[in-house]
Enzyme design. Structure first.
Site, PDB file in Angstrom:
ATOM      1  N   SER A 190       0.816  -1.227   0.000  1.00 32.56           N
ATOM      2  CA  SER A 190       0.000   0.000   0.000  1.00 32.56           C
ATOM      3  C   SER A 190       0.844   1.269   0.000  1.00 32.56           C
ATOM      4  O   SER A 190       0.400   2.312   0.486  1.00 32.56           O
ATOM      5  CB  SER A 190      -0.958   0.028   1.200  1.00 32.56           C
ATOM      6  OG  SER A 190      -1.643  -1.185   1.302  1.00 32.56           O
ATOM      7  N   ARG A 191       2.060   1.166  -0.485  1.00 36.33           N
ATOM      8  CA  ARG A 191       2.983   2.319  -0.549  1.00 36.33           C
ATOM      9  C   ARG A 191       3.340   2.871   0.842  1.00 36.33           C
ATOM     10  O   ARG A 191       3.771   4.016   0.967  1.00 36.33           O
ATOM     11  CB  ARG A 191       2.412   3.456  -1.423  1.00 36.33           C
ATOM     12  CG  ARG A 191       2.115   3.012  -2.872  1.00 36.33           C
ATOM     13  CD  ARG A 191       3.409   2.600  -3.568  1.00 36.33           C
ATOM     14  NE  ARG A 191       3.241   2.331  -4.993  1.00 36.33           N
ATOM     15  CZ  ARG A 191       3.343   1.120  -5.552  1.00 36.33           C
ATOM     16  NH1 ARG A 191       3.571   0.026  -4.802  1.00 36.33           N
ATOM     17  NH2 ARG A 191       3.247   0.968  -6.847  1.00 36.33           N
TER      18      ARG A 191
END
Ligand SMILES: Cc1cc2nc3c(=O)[nH]c(=O)nc-3n(C[C@H](O)[C@H](O)[C@H](O)COP(=O)(O)O)c2cc1C
Length: 212
Positions: A190-191
């Site tokens: 999810s970065r």
């Protein structure tokens, strides 16, 4: 024409990184990650992007190979008259970036670049294959080359004049990058990546986590 790359994306999830697990000094941490990159058969584990700035504050970047890591910093070799060589002469602020995709890792190094001790450059040059030594003599790196034939002719002439090994040209040698900031980046889902930055403060390395 527009090429959309919106859907070219990777999710990173292989490993984690915390401030606590990072070594107290970034050189030890770097050695650990470099060795892991070598063991993991990353294609060019020592390849790093070198960014420099010229006398007009214009940045430029290119790949070079890390050839030595010592107590002071990171060493690479090049032509001193090349574009990068001229940049460092005018402005010694440089940055290095490693990207090891197989490990989902990046390392960013910032600091000052300086000419390496000539004795070490001599030693390294002597260890290079003969044809690479001749190549260093033959190349006016970064200058306009009117035809490939000119380069091949110079190579052949220098080779004919020096059938055995040659000495290091004074215009070719090492640069030492002495860092004051080193950041280790580990890709996460999810970065929400893990980033640990070391900064040199009063000759001591301090480390902290950064927002991704
Ligand atoms: C993987 C890779 C490694 C390279 N290693 C070096 C190197 O160690 N030294 C070097 O002078 N050029 C190296 N090059 C070539 C440089 O990227 C660059 O083309 C050249 O040094 C001229 O750059 P300049 O005109 O900005 O000085 C490498 C290129 C690649 C793709």
């Amino acid at each position: 024409m527009k090429v959309s790359l919106y859907n070219v994306r990777q999710e990173y999830a292989k490993q984690k990184l915390s401030v606590a697990e990072c070594a107290d000094d970034p050189f030890s941490q770097f050695k650990l990650w470099l060795n892991q990159a070598i063991k993991s058969k990353v294609r060019e584990p020592t390849a790093m992007n070198l960014a420099t700035v010229d006398e007009n504050n214009r940045p430029s970047a290119r790949m070079v190979l890390l050839k030595e890591l010592n107590d002071q910093g990171f060493v690479f070799f090049s032509n001193y008259n090349s574009r990068k060589g001229q940049c460092i002469k005018h402005n010694d602020n440089v940055a290095l970036t490693f990207f090891w995709p197989e490990l989902e890792r990046q390392v960013r190094i910032e600091g000052k670049g300086e000419i390496l001790d000539p004795k070490i450059s001599d030693e390294y040059f002597a260890s290079r294959p003969y044809k690479s030594q001749i190549g260093a003599w033959a190349s006016k790196q970064s200058k306009v080359l009117s035809s490939k034939t000119s380069l091949l002719t110079s190579f052949a002439l220098i080779r004919a004049k020096n059938p055995n090994r040659v000495k290091r040209p004074s215009f070719w040698g090492g640069f030492l990058v002495i860092p004051d900031r080193i950041e280790f980046w580990q890709g996460r889902p999810s970065r929400l990546h893990d980033r640990v930055e070391y900064r040199l403060s009063d000759k001591q390395w301090e480390k902290h986590r950064l927002y991704p």
